[in-house]
Design an enzyme around this catalytic site. Sequence first.
Site, PDB file in Angstrom:
ATOM      1  N   HIS A 165       0.732  -1.183  -0.033  1.00 34.57           N
ATOM      2  CA  HIS A 165       0.037   0.027  -0.166  1.00 34.57           C
ATOM      3  C   HIS A 165       0.799   1.064   0.031  1.00 34.57           C
ATOM      4  O   HIS A 165       0.721   2.102   1.044  1.00 34.57           O
ATOM      5  CB  HIS A 165      -0.770  -0.143   1.210  1.00 34.57           C
ATOM      6  CG  HIS A 165      -1.700  -1.058   1.203  1.00 34.57           C
ATOM      7  ND1 HIS A 165      -1.791  -2.243   1.768  1.00 34.57           N
ATOM      8  CD2 HIS A 165      -3.179  -1.192   0.446  1.00 34.57           C
ATOM      9  CE1 HIS A 165      -2.777  -3.035   1.719  1.00 34.57           C
ATOM     10  NE2 HIS A 165      -3.640  -2.473   0.763  1.00 34.57           N
ATOM     11  N   HIS A 169       1.170   1.761  -5.766  1.00 34.85           N
ATOM     12  CA  HIS A 169      -0.252   1.229  -5.558  1.00 34.85           C
ATOM     13  C   HIS A 169      -1.063   2.256  -5.938  1.00 34.85           C
ATOM     14  O   HIS A 169      -2.103   2.039  -6.537  1.00 34.85           O
ATOM     15  CB  HIS A 169      -0.309   0.491  -4.176  1.00 34.85           C
ATOM     16  CG  HIS A 169      -1.941   0.069  -4.308  1.00 34.85           C
ATOM     17  ND1 HIS A 169      -2.496  -0.774  -4.803  1.00 34.85           N
ATOM     18  CD2 HIS A 169      -2.816   0.494  -3.411  1.00 34.85           C
ATOM     19  CE1 HIS A 169      -3.736  -0.752  -4.317  1.00 34.85           C
ATOM     20  NE2 HIS A 169      -4.000   0.007  -3.593  1.00 34.85           N
ATOM     21  N   HIS A 205      -6.726   7.413  -1.667  1.00 31.23           N
ATOM     22  CA  HIS A 205      -7.330   6.367  -0.920  1.00 31.23           C
ATOM     23  C   HIS A 205      -6.702   5.470   0.163  1.00 31.23           C
ATOM     24  O   HIS A 205      -7.420   4.821   0.947  1.00 31.23           O
ATOM     25  CB  HIS A 205      -8.095   5.324  -2.007  1.00 31.23           C
ATOM     26  CG  HIS A 205      -7.347   4.425  -2.577  1.00 31.23           C
ATOM     27  ND1 HIS A 205      -6.139   4.380  -3.558  1.00 31.23           N
ATOM     28  CD2 HIS A 205      -7.336   3.066  -2.318  1.00 31.23           C
ATOM     29  CE1 HIS A 205      -5.592   3.694  -3.575  1.00 31.23           C
ATOM     30  NE2 HIS A 205      -6.134   2.467  -3.330  1.00 31.23           N
ATOM     31  N   ASP A 206      -5.391   5.425   0.018  1.00 32.15           N
ATOM     32  CA  ASP A 206      -4.637   4.591   0.831  1.00 32.15           C
ATOM     33  C   ASP A 206      -3.585   5.271   1.632  1.00 32.15           C
ATOM     34  O   ASP A 206      -2.380   4.683   2.033  1.00 32.15           O
ATOM     35  CB  ASP A 206      -4.039   3.168   0.385  1.00 32.15           C
ATOM     36  CG  ASP A 206      -4.902   2.235   0.382  1.00 32.15           C
ATOM     37  OD1 ASP A 206      -5.703   2.022   1.265  1.00 32.15           O
ATOM     38  OD2 ASP A 206      -4.846   1.362  -0.468  1.00 32.15           O
ATOM     39  N   ASP A 318      -8.957  -0.743  -7.169  1.00 31.29           N
ATOM     40  CA  ASP A 318      -8.147  -1.098  -6.214  1.00 31.29           C
ATOM     41  C   ASP A 318      -7.595  -2.680  -6.050  1.00 31.29           C
ATOM     42  O   ASP A 318      -6.674  -3.038  -5.805  1.00 31.29           O
ATOM     43  CB  ASP A 318      -9.185  -0.820  -4.798  1.00 31.29           C
ATOM     44  CG  ASP A 318      -8.283  -0.754  -3.427  1.00 31.29           C
ATOM     45  OD1 ASP A 318      -7.043  -0.617  -3.529  1.00 31.29           O
ATOM     46  OD2 ASP A 318      -8.667  -0.908  -2.490  1.00 31.29           O
TER      47      ASP A 318
END
Length: 336
Positions: A165, A169, A205-206, A318
Site C-alpha cells: 500500500h 499502488h 485512498h490509501d 483497487d
Amino acid sequence: VVINLEGKPVGVMQVANKLGTEGFLESEEEALSSLSMFAGITLANMRLYNFVVDANKKATDLLKMQQGEKPTDETKLAPLDEALVQRTWALTVDDPTRKTARTLDFNVFNYKDTPHNSDEQLLLVKVIVFFFEDLGLVSTLGMDCEILTRFIVRARSMYRNVAYHNFSHAFDVTHMVYYIIKHLDPVMKFDIVEKLALMTASIVHDVDHMGLNNSFHLKCDTPMGILSSSAGIESVLEIHHCKLAIEILSIPDHNVFHVLSEEESTRAYKLLVDIILATDMAHHGNLSKEFASAVENLQEGEVPPKLLTIKMIMKSSDLSNIVRPFHLSQRWAASV
C-alpha cells in the site's frame, strides 16, 4: 523506571534526601514501584487521550463536511519540499509515455524500482497530471496544474514505504480509474464533479497506510483501533485516509477542488468520502451483490445507478492488478 502498559520504559523517577532515617524501607520501595507504574499508565492514557481529541476533531470536521459544511483550514502537516515540487513541475511526459499510459501495459515498476525521489519516480506525478488533462478536467474546469502537482506530491510524501500500500499502488489504482472512466464515460456520461472526485479519491485512498489491515488494528487495540471500536466503526483505515485527504485539501495551494462552486465543492467532498469508504474489504460482498443485482434488473437503454457505479469503479481499480499483463500482476501478487 516508569514503564507503560507494554513494559517499555517511558521515564525515570528519582527519590532522594529521605528525612528521619537513612535508606529506604522495602515497603517504601514497593510504594515507589507502584507509583512509577501508575505514572506510566497515566502517561499512556494521556497520549491516547490526545490522539482521541485530535481524531474526534477530524471526525467532527468529516461529519460537518458530509452535512454540507466546508472543512476547516487548520492543518498540522509539515511544509512541502519546494525543491521537490519544482523538480517535479519541470518534468515532461513524452509522447511514447503518454501513449503507453493510455493502455494497461503501462509498467509502474519501471519507475518504482529507481532510486528514491529520482526523476523517474517523480515522473509518475506528472503522468497523473496527464490523466487529468486527458479526461478534460484541466481544460473544462480551468484547473491550476501547479496546485494539482502540489496535491499529488503531498499525497505521495504521505504514503509509507510498505510492501504493497505505497504510492506505486496509489498510482496503479489511479491509472485504472482513469482507464475505466475513459472507456465507460460514453455510456455512463459522468459529470465533471464525479470525474474529479473519482480521480482525487484514487490518489489518496490509501494515504498513510501502515501495511496492516483493519482487523489488526481492532484486535490489537492500536490507538486507531480503540477509537474506531469505541465509536462502533470498523472502517479504521478508510476513516484515517478520509481524514488525511481532507487535511491535504484544506491547504489552499493543494486544494484541487478550488475550481468548483461552493455547491459543487460540497458534492465533491461527499463523493470523495463515499468513494474512499467503499474500498473497505468488509463491504466487498454486499457492494458487489448490490451492483450485480442492479445490473441484472436493468432495462434496455438503462445504466446502473451512478453512485453505485462510481463506488464499483474505485473498488475494481483497487483490486485491478489481477487484470494487468501477467508479469505486472505477478509483481503485485508478490508484494501482498
